[in-house]
Write a protein that holds these residues in place. Structure first.
Motif, PDB file in Angstrom:
ATOM      1  N   ASP A   6       0.536  -0.124 -10.319  1.00 48.94           N
ATOM      2  CA  ASP A   6       0.015  -0.038  -8.942  1.00 48.94           C
ATOM      3  C   ASP A   6       0.176   1.365  -8.338  1.00 48.94           C
ATOM      4  O   ASP A   6       0.103   1.542  -7.128  1.00 48.94           O
ATOM      5  CB  ASP A   6       0.655  -1.101  -8.032  1.00 48.94           C
ATOM      6  CG  ASP A   6       2.171  -1.002  -7.998  1.00 48.94           C
ATOM      7  OD1 ASP A   6       2.729  -0.146  -8.722  1.00 48.94           O
ATOM      8  OD2 ASP A   6       2.792  -1.771  -7.242  1.00 48.94           O
ATOM      9  N   GLY A   7       0.388   2.367  -9.198  1.00 46.93           N
ATOM     10  CA  GLY A   7       0.405   3.745  -8.721  1.00 46.93           C
ATOM     11  C   GLY A   7       1.705   4.200  -8.074  1.00 46.93           C
ATOM     12  O   GLY A   7       1.760   5.265  -7.487  1.00 46.93           O
ATOM     13  N   VAL A   8       2.761   3.409  -8.164  1.00 44.49           N
ATOM     14  CA  VAL A   8       4.053   3.841  -7.626  1.00 44.49           C
ATOM     15  C   VAL A   8       5.016   4.112  -8.785  1.00 44.49           C
ATOM     16  O   VAL A   8       4.858   3.545  -9.870  1.00 44.49           O
ATOM     17  CB  VAL A   8       4.664   2.802  -6.643  1.00 44.49           C
ATOM     18  CG1 VAL A   8       3.783   2.626  -5.426  1.00 44.49           C
ATOM     19  CG2 VAL A   8       4.933   1.475  -7.316  1.00 44.49           C
ATOM     20  N   PRO A   9       5.998   4.997  -8.567  1.00 43.24           N
ATOM     21  CA  PRO A   9       6.947   5.308  -9.644  1.00 43.24           C
ATOM     22  C   PRO A   9       7.684   4.054 -10.135  1.00 43.24           C
ATOM     23  O   PRO A   9       7.854   3.093  -9.379  1.00 43.24           O
ATOM     24  CB  PRO A   9       7.924   6.279  -8.973  1.00 43.24           C
ATOM     25  CG  PRO A   9       7.175   6.845  -7.811  1.00 43.24           C
ATOM     26  CD  PRO A   9       6.255   5.759  -7.349  1.00 43.24           C
ATOM     27  N   GLU A  10       8.136   4.123 -11.368  1.00 45.53           N
ATOM     28  CA  GLU A  10       8.876   3.002 -11.957  1.00 45.53           C
ATOM     29  C   GLU A  10      10.102   2.682 -11.104  1.00 45.53           C
ATOM     30  O   GLU A  10      10.784   3.584 -10.639  1.00 45.53           O
ATOM     31  CB  GLU A  10       9.327   3.386 -13.372  1.00 45.53           C
ATOM     32  CG  GLU A  10       8.982   2.338 -14.414  1.00 45.53           C
ATOM     33  CD  GLU A  10       9.208   2.886 -15.818  1.00 45.53           C
ATOM     34  OE1 GLU A  10      10.329   2.750 -16.315  1.00 45.53           O
ATOM     35  OE2 GLU A  10       8.252   3.459 -16.376  1.00 45.53           O
ATOM     36  N   GLY A  11      10.362   1.402 -10.912  1.00 47.26           N
ATOM     37  CA  GLY A  11      11.517   0.998 -10.110  1.00 47.26           C
ATOM     38  C   GLY A  11      11.206   0.899  -8.624  1.00 47.26           C
ATOM     39  O   GLY A  11      12.017   0.423  -7.847  1.00 47.26           O
ATOM     40  N   TRP A  12      10.041   1.400  -8.215  1.00 47.62           N
ATOM     41  CA  TRP A  12       9.601   1.263  -6.821  1.00 47.62           C
ATOM     42  C   TRP A  12       8.756   0.007  -6.710  1.00 47.62           C
ATOM     43  O   TRP A  12       8.168  -0.441  -7.684  1.00 47.62           O
ATOM     44  CB  TRP A  12       8.744   2.449  -6.398  1.00 47.62           C
ATOM     45  CG  TRP A  12       9.438   3.776  -6.315  1.00 47.62           C
ATOM     46  CD1 TRP A  12      10.333   4.301  -7.199  1.00 47.62           C
ATOM     47  CD2 TRP A  12       9.264   4.759  -5.301  1.00 47.62           C
ATOM     48  NE1 TRP A  12      10.718   5.547  -6.793  1.00 47.62           N
ATOM     49  CE2 TRP A  12      10.077   5.858  -5.629  1.00 47.62           C
ATOM     50  CE3 TRP A  12       8.479   4.823  -4.141  1.00 47.62           C
ATOM     51  CZ2 TRP A  12      10.138   7.010  -4.839  1.00 47.62           C
ATOM     52  CZ3 TRP A  12       8.545   5.968  -3.361  1.00 47.62           C
ATOM     53  CH2 TRP A  12       9.368   7.050  -3.691  1.00 47.62           C
ATOM     54  N   ARG A  13       8.712  -0.546  -5.484  1.00 42.40           N
ATOM     55  CA  ARG A  13       7.854  -1.717  -5.257  1.00 42.40           C
ATOM     56  C   ARG A  13       7.016  -1.491  -4.018  1.00 42.40           C
ATOM     57  O   ARG A  13       7.522  -1.025  -3.003  1.00 42.40           O
ATOM     58  CB  ARG A  13       8.717  -2.971  -5.038  1.00 42.40           C
ATOM     59  CG  ARG A  13       9.535  -3.369  -6.247  1.00 42.40           C
ATOM     60  CD  ARG A  13       9.669  -4.883  -6.365  1.00 42.40           C
ATOM     61  NE  ARG A  13       9.956  -5.563  -5.107  1.00 42.40           N
ATOM     62  CZ  ARG A  13      11.187  -5.796  -4.665  1.00 42.40           C
ATOM     63  NH1 ARG A  13      12.233  -5.390  -5.325  1.00 42.40           N
ATOM     64  NH2 ARG A  13      11.366  -6.442  -3.527  1.00 42.40           N
ATOM     65  N   LYS A  14       5.728  -1.820  -4.126  1.00 47.56           N
ATOM     66  CA  LYS A  14       4.884  -1.787  -2.925  1.00 47.56           C
ATOM     67  C   LYS A  14       5.146  -3.065  -2.149  1.00 47.56           C
ATOM     68  O   LYS A  14       5.055  -4.153  -2.696  1.00 47.56           O
ATOM     69  CB  LYS A  14       3.406  -1.720  -3.323  1.00 47.56           C
ATOM     70  CG  LYS A  14       2.860  -0.327  -3.257  1.00 47.56           C
ATOM     71  CD  LYS A  14       1.345  -0.310  -3.359  1.00 47.56           C
ATOM     72  CE  LYS A  14       0.888   1.136  -3.469  1.00 47.56           C
ATOM     73  NZ  LYS A  14      -0.481   1.254  -3.905  1.00 47.56           N
ATOM     74  N   GLN A  15       5.488  -2.924  -0.877  1.00 46.79           N
ATOM     75  CA  GLN A  15       5.763  -4.094  -0.052  1.00 46.79           C
ATOM     76  C   GLN A  15       5.044  -3.949   1.285  1.00 46.79           C
ATOM     77  O   GLN A  15       4.856  -2.833   1.774  1.00 46.79           O
ATOM     78  CB  GLN A  15       7.259  -4.196   0.209  1.00 46.79           C
ATOM     79  CG  GLN A  15       8.068  -4.294  -1.072  1.00 46.79           C
ATOM     80  CD  GLN A  15       9.230  -5.233  -0.904  1.00 46.79           C
ATOM     81  OE1 GLN A  15       9.032  -6.437  -0.707  1.00 46.79           O
ATOM     82  NE2 GLN A  15      10.422  -4.717  -0.972  1.00 46.79           N
ATOM     83  N   SER A  16       4.681  -5.080   1.864  1.00 48.77           N
ATOM     84  CA  SER A  16       4.054  -5.026   3.189  1.00 48.77           C
ATOM     85  C   SER A  16       5.143  -4.832   4.236  1.00 48.77           C
ATOM     86  O   SER A  16       6.317  -5.144   4.002  1.00 48.77           O
ATOM     87  CB  SER A  16       3.314  -6.333   3.473  1.00 48.77           C
ATOM     88  OG  SER A  16       4.255  -7.373   3.657  1.00 48.77           O
ATOM     89  N   PHE A  17       4.743  -4.312   5.387  1.00 46.74           N
ATOM     90  CA  PHE A  17       5.697  -4.172   6.486  1.00 46.74           C
ATOM     91  C   PHE A  17       6.245  -5.523   6.908  1.00 46.74           C
ATOM     92  O   PHE A  17       7.404  -5.641   7.283  1.00 46.74           O
ATOM     93  CB  PHE A  17       5.064  -3.415   7.660  1.00 46.74           C
ATOM     94  CG  PHE A  17       5.291  -1.946   7.529  1.00 46.74           C
ATOM     95  CD1 PHE A  17       6.370  -1.340   8.142  1.00 46.74           C
ATOM     96  CD2 PHE A  17       4.471  -1.181   6.716  1.00 46.74           C
ATOM     97  CE1 PHE A  17       6.617   0.009   7.964  1.00 46.74           C
ATOM     98  CE2 PHE A  17       4.710   0.167   6.537  1.00 46.74           C
ATOM     99  CZ  PHE A  17       5.783   0.764   7.168  1.00 46.74           C
ATOM    100  N   GLU A  18       5.406  -6.529   6.837  1.00 48.90           N
ATOM    101  CA  GLU A  18       5.882  -7.877   7.178  1.00 48.90           C
ATOM    102  C   GLU A  18       7.028  -8.286   6.257  1.00 48.90           C
ATOM    103  O   GLU A  18       8.024  -8.845   6.708  1.00 48.90           O
ATOM    104  CB  GLU A  18       4.725  -8.877   7.064  1.00 48.90           C
ATOM    105  CG  GLU A  18       5.095 -10.246   7.576  1.00 48.90           C
ATOM    106  CD  GLU A  18       3.867 -11.114   7.857  1.00 48.90           C
ATOM    107  OE1 GLU A  18       3.954 -11.939   8.769  1.00 48.90           O
ATOM    108  OE2 GLU A  18       2.840 -10.953   7.165  1.00 48.90           O
ATOM    109  N   ALA A  19       6.912  -7.965   4.967  1.00 45.71           N
ATOM    110  CA  ALA A  19       7.920  -8.369   3.982  1.00 45.71           C
ATOM    111  C   ALA A  19       9.261  -7.646   4.161  1.00 45.71           C
ATOM    112  O   ALA A  19      10.310  -8.205   3.854  1.00 45.71           O
ATOM    113  CB  ALA A  19       7.392  -8.143   2.565  1.00 45.71           C
ATOM    114  N   ILE A  20       9.227  -6.408   4.672  1.00 42.50           N
ATOM    115  CA  ILE A  20      10.481  -5.653   4.782  1.00 42.50           C
ATOM    116  C   ILE A  20      11.122  -5.758   6.175  1.00 42.50           C
ATOM    117  O   ILE A  20      12.179  -5.200   6.417  1.00 42.50           O
ATOM    118  CB  ILE A  20      10.277  -4.155   4.435  1.00 42.50           C
ATOM    119  CG1 ILE A  20       9.337  -3.469   5.424  1.00 42.50           C
ATOM    120  CG2 ILE A  20       9.797  -3.994   2.996  1.00 42.50           C
ATOM    121  CD1 ILE A  20       9.317  -1.937   5.312  1.00 42.50           C
TER     122      ILE A  20
END
Length: 183
Positions: A6-20
């Motif tokens: 998904d285009g982010v570095p390994e170990g990173w996660r894309k999350q929605s603002f709602e989720a965080i």
């Protein structure tokens, strides 16, 4: 580093603002007629600087009876997002540095993060989005005014590294900002 699918570095996660976030809360409107000299502070868009900090040059105070108690305090680590402004200023974001018994207008949204998310990292990311024109492109526009509604904000994604890395990145950015100031 390697990029995941998904285009982010390994170990990173894309999350929605709602989720965080524990909560994402817009403030409340209050008319000029309810301003009183020694009232409850009601933060407005001018109290959010473009540098990620709060600006207390001009404090508006309102009749305490007009204050919505759900929207009348800020805690250290909260984030204030300017949801309605002129197109180039919409998306201004400030980190709340300590607890304040302050209310905030409906043009501001309080983001209260879940544990494990470093507020400074999120503020820098939102500032990056604003500076890159992301909110300007995304906003609903009227004459002289633009807005990002709560649902749109909740749906925005942030690439989130593990907490220690979030802190390291913020420390590095702070260091670079200090260097720019000295230059």
């Amino acid at each position: 580093g390697h990029l995941a699918t998904d285009g982010v570095p390994e170990g990173w996660r894309k999350q929605s603002f709602e989720a965080i976030s524990k909560s994402i809360t817009p403030g409340f409107a209050c008319s000029k007629s309810h301003q009183v000299a020694n009232g409850h502070v009601h933060l407005r868009t001018h109290n959010i600087s473009t540098l990620g900090t709060l600006n207390f040059d001009l404090m508006i105070r309102i009749d305490p009876s007009k204050v919505d108690p759900q929207k009348a305090s800020l805690l250290a680590g909260d984030i204030l997002f300017n949801n309605t402004n002129s197109q180039e200023l919409v998306g201004k974001t400030s980190l709340v540095d300590r607890d304040y018994d302050y209310a905030f207008s409906n043009h501001l949204t309080r983001i209260r993060l879940k544990d494990g998310v470093f507020p400074g990292f999120v503020v820098y990311y939102l500032t990056l989005l604003r500076n890159s024109g992301h909110f300007s492109r995304l906003c609903t526009r009227w004459i002289n005014q633009a807005a990002i509604n709560t649902d749109t904000l909740k749906a925005q994604e942030i690439p989130l590294p593990p907490l220690p890395e979030q802190k390291r990145i913020v420390a590095k950015v702070d260091e670079l900002m200090a260097l720019c100031d000295r230059l």
